[in-house]
Scaffold this motif. Structure first.
Motif, PDB file in Angstrom:
ATOM      1  N   PRO A 158      -6.874  21.808 -20.319  1.00  7.09           N
ATOM      2  CA  PRO A 158      -7.328  22.431 -18.742  1.00  7.09           C
ATOM      3  C   PRO A 158      -7.135  21.318 -17.706  1.00  7.09           C
ATOM      4  N   GLU A 159      -6.480  21.883 -16.470  1.00  9.16           N
ATOM      5  CA  GLU A 159      -6.119  20.850 -15.526  1.00  9.16           C
ATOM      6  C   GLU A 159      -7.274  20.550 -14.880  1.00  9.16           C
ATOM      7  N   LEU A 160      -7.355  19.351 -14.428  1.00 10.47           N
ATOM      8  CA  LEU A 160      -8.481  18.649 -13.579  1.00 10.47           C
ATOM      9  C   LEU A 160      -8.469  18.873 -12.463  1.00 10.47           C
ATOM     10  N   LEU A 161      -9.368  19.268 -11.779  1.00  2.00           N
ATOM     11  CA  LEU A 161      -9.499  19.244 -10.291  1.00  2.00           C
ATOM     12  C   LEU A 161      -9.743  17.957  -9.624  1.00  2.00           C
ATOM     13  N   GLU A 162      -8.592  17.293  -9.220  1.00  2.00           N
ATOM     14  CA  GLU A 162      -8.733  15.896  -8.756  1.00  2.00           C
ATOM     15  C   GLU A 162      -9.605  15.894  -7.132  1.00  2.00           C
ATOM     16  N   MET A 163     -10.457  15.105  -7.131  1.00  2.00           N
ATOM     17  CA  MET A 163     -11.359  15.314  -5.938  1.00  2.00           C
ATOM     18  C   MET A 163     -11.627  13.828  -5.505  1.00  2.00           C
ATOM     19  N   ASP A 164     -11.153  13.301  -4.498  1.00  2.00           N
ATOM     20  CA  ASP A 164     -11.313  11.853  -4.142  1.00  2.00           C
ATOM     21  C   ASP A 164     -12.713  11.887  -3.658  1.00  2.00           C
ATOM     22  N   GLN A 165     -13.417  10.634  -3.209  1.00  3.99           N
ATOM     23  CA  GLN A 165     -14.662  10.336  -2.827  1.00  3.99           C
ATOM     24  C   GLN A 165     -14.871  11.258  -1.410  1.00  3.99           C
ATOM     25  N   GLN A 166     -13.999  11.294  -0.568  1.00  6.56           N
ATOM     26  CA  GLN A 166     -14.237  11.840   0.964  1.00  6.56           C
ATOM     27  C   GLN A 166     -14.593  13.495   0.595  1.00  6.56           C
ATOM     28  N   GLU A 167     -13.850  14.018  -0.236  1.00  4.15           N
ATOM     29  CA  GLU A 167     -13.889  15.337  -0.287  1.00  4.15           C
ATOM     30  C   GLU A 167     -15.422  15.527  -1.309  1.00  4.15           C
ATOM     31  N   THR A 168     -15.694  14.834  -2.018  1.00  4.30           N
ATOM     32  CA  THR A 168     -16.979  15.123  -2.875  1.00  4.30           C
ATOM     33  C   THR A 168     -18.041  14.813  -1.823  1.00  4.30           C
ATOM     34  N   ILE A 169     -18.161  13.713  -0.916  1.00  2.00           N
ATOM     35  CA  ILE A 169     -19.026  13.794   0.152  1.00  2.00           C
ATOM     36  C   ILE A 169     -19.084  14.826   1.055  1.00  2.00           C
ATOM     37  N   GLY A 170     -17.785  15.496   1.409  1.00  2.00           N
ATOM     38  CA  GLY A 170     -17.878  16.454   2.208  1.00  2.00           C
ATOM     39  C   GLY A 170     -18.665  17.768   1.691  1.00  2.00           C
ATOM     40  N   TYR A 171     -18.406  18.047   0.367  1.00  2.00           N
ATOM     41  CA  TYR A 171     -19.045  19.230  -0.254  1.00  2.00           C
ATOM     42  C   TYR A 171     -20.412  19.091  -0.359  1.00  2.00           C
ATOM     43  N   PHE A 172     -20.809  17.769  -0.442  1.00  2.00           N
ATOM     44  CA  PHE A 172     -22.270  17.394  -0.822  1.00  2.00           C
ATOM     45  C   PHE A 172     -23.013  17.334   0.588  1.00  2.00           C
ATOM     46  N   LEU A 173     -22.282  16.821   1.685  1.00  2.00           N
ATOM     47  CA  LEU A 173     -22.960  17.289   2.962  1.00  2.00           C
ATOM     48  C   LEU A 173     -23.231  18.520   3.446  1.00  2.00           C
ATOM     49  N   GLU A 174     -22.166  19.331   2.876  1.00  2.00           N
ATOM     50  CA  GLU A 174     -22.302  20.806   3.366  1.00  2.00           C
ATOM     51  C   GLU A 174     -22.971  21.679   2.409  1.00  2.00           C
ATOM     52  N   LYS A 175     -23.668  20.849   1.442  1.00  2.00           N
ATOM     53  CA  LYS A 175     -24.302  21.414   0.072  1.00  2.00           C
ATOM     54  C   LYS A 175     -23.386  22.582  -0.421  1.00  2.00           C
ATOM     55  N   GLN A 176     -22.236  22.453  -0.409  1.00  2.00           N
ATOM     56  CA  GLN A 176     -21.373  23.207  -1.317  1.00  2.00           C
ATOM     57  C   GLN A 176     -20.864  22.404  -2.550  1.00  2.00           C
ATOM     58  N   LEU A 177     -21.479  22.701  -3.747  1.00  2.00           N
ATOM     59  CA  LEU A 177     -20.900  21.799  -4.628  1.00  2.00           C
ATOM     60  C   LEU A 177     -20.424  22.556  -5.992  1.00  2.00           C
ATOM     61  N   ASP A 178     -20.302  23.866  -5.728  1.00  2.00           N
ATOM     62  CA  ASP A 178     -19.754  24.450  -6.768  1.00  2.00           C
ATOM     63  C   ASP A 178     -18.211  23.906  -7.439  1.00  2.00           C
ATOM     64  N   LYS A 179     -17.320  23.608  -6.361  1.00  2.00           N
ATOM     65  CA  LYS A 179     -16.287  23.039  -6.866  1.00  2.00           C
ATOM     66  C   LYS A 179     -16.438  21.531  -7.366  1.00  2.00           C
ATOM     67  N   VAL A 180     -17.368  20.813  -6.871  1.00  3.06           N
ATOM     68  CA  VAL A 180     -17.870  19.559  -7.756  1.00  3.06           C
ATOM     69  C   VAL A 180     -18.315  19.883  -9.004  1.00  3.06           C
ATOM     70  N   HIS A 181     -19.177  20.754  -9.193  1.00  2.18           N
ATOM     71  CA  HIS A 181     -19.668  21.091 -10.628  1.00  2.18           C
ATOM     72  C   HIS A 181     -18.661  21.596 -11.661  1.00  2.18           C
ATOM     73  N   SER A 182     -17.572  22.316 -11.171  1.00  4.36           N
ATOM     74  CA  SER A 182     -16.637  23.032 -11.797  1.00  4.36           C
ATOM     75  C   SER A 182     -15.611  21.677 -12.390  1.00  4.36           C
ATOM     76  N   ALA A 183     -15.375  20.660 -11.418  1.00  2.00           N
ATOM     77  CA  ALA A 183     -14.656  19.721 -11.930  1.00  2.00           C
ATOM     78  C   ALA A 183     -15.438  18.689 -12.736  1.00  2.00           C
ATOM     79  N   THR A 184     -16.519  18.442 -12.622  1.00  2.00           N
ATOM     80  CA  THR A 184     -17.306  17.667 -13.438  1.00  2.00           C
ATOM     81  C   THR A 184     -17.179  18.508 -14.966  1.00  2.00           C
TER      82      THR A 184
END
Length: 220
Positions: A158-184
């Motif tokens: 399965p293809e990995l959703l590459e997410m850099d630090q800034q993107e992860t921080i952005g999702y974290f600050l916006e409390k929108q972590l669905d994409k982060v959980h999916s990538a993890t």
């Protein structure tokens, strides 16, 4: 009999710790991150903070029980990071093998810092037999190491959703972590699939066992 736990974690800077370290109580969370990452980049040429200055925001666990039953778990820190660490300790249990892509270089040291932060007693996490998959595949030679995304593609996983630090921080600050959980979760899944294939080619797993576990993973 198998009893294996494959994990993947995603982190962001520990804002509370950074406020204390850099005496930035007056700034917003976003302001703290901007100031600290800029300063760290000026000093080191990198925006990647030391592991002890990071916190867990996403944890994925693939567990294969002794009966070869598969369960998949993905946790956020919505109920607190300490609770997330306790859940991990419970899932590992007393006799599981712990597997991760960069277990020794990244995951275990970071988890240890967070256990220390929250003063959590954990017999299971640090007493489990471990597999650092990246190191094992490269036979301990850093120059021979692969990256998980590239290796996953080459093995048609399965293809990995590459997410850099800034993107992860952005999702974290916006409390929108669905994409982060999916990538993890995909990182944990691919790590375990690669581990299983490595077991197969070293004759530690029969073809029937390998196919059966892979089928259970697809259906989980």
């Amino acid at each position: 009999m198998r009893n294996e736990v494959a994990i993947s974690i995603t982190t962001v800077p520990d804002i509370a710790a950074l406020k204390v370290i850099h005496q930035l109580d007056g700034l917003s969370d976003k302001g703290v991150l901007s100031a600290v990452l800029h300063l760290h980049n000026q000093r080191t040429g990198s925006r990647a903070l030391p592991l002890y200055q990071q916190q867990l925001v996403s944890l994925a666990v693939i567990k294969c029980s002794e009966a070869e039953e598969i369960s998949i778990h993905c946790f956020g820190a919505v109920h607190g990071e300490a609770n997330l660490l306790k859940q991990l300790d419970e899932l590992i249990g007393s006799n599981s093998k712990l597997i991760a892509w960069e277990l020794n270089a990244h995951d275990l040291p970071l988890i240890n810092y967070r256990l220390l932060k929250h003063c959590i007693v954990s017999e299971n996490i640090n007493n489990a037999p471990t597999v650092d998959l990246r190191s094992e595949l490269a036979n301990g030679e850093e120059s021979a190491s692969a990256d998980l995304a590239g290796l996953s593609s080459s093995l048609d996983l399965p293809e990995l959703l590459e997410m850099d630090q800034q993107e992860t921080i952005g999702y974290f600050l916006e409390k929108q972590l669905d994409k982060v959980h999916s990538a993890t979760q995909t990182r944990a899944m691919n790590s375990y699939l690669i581990y299983l294939r490595n077991q197969l080619i070293h004759a530690k797993l029969s073809t029937n066992e390998y196919q059966s576990i892979c089928k259970s993973l697809r259906e989980a």
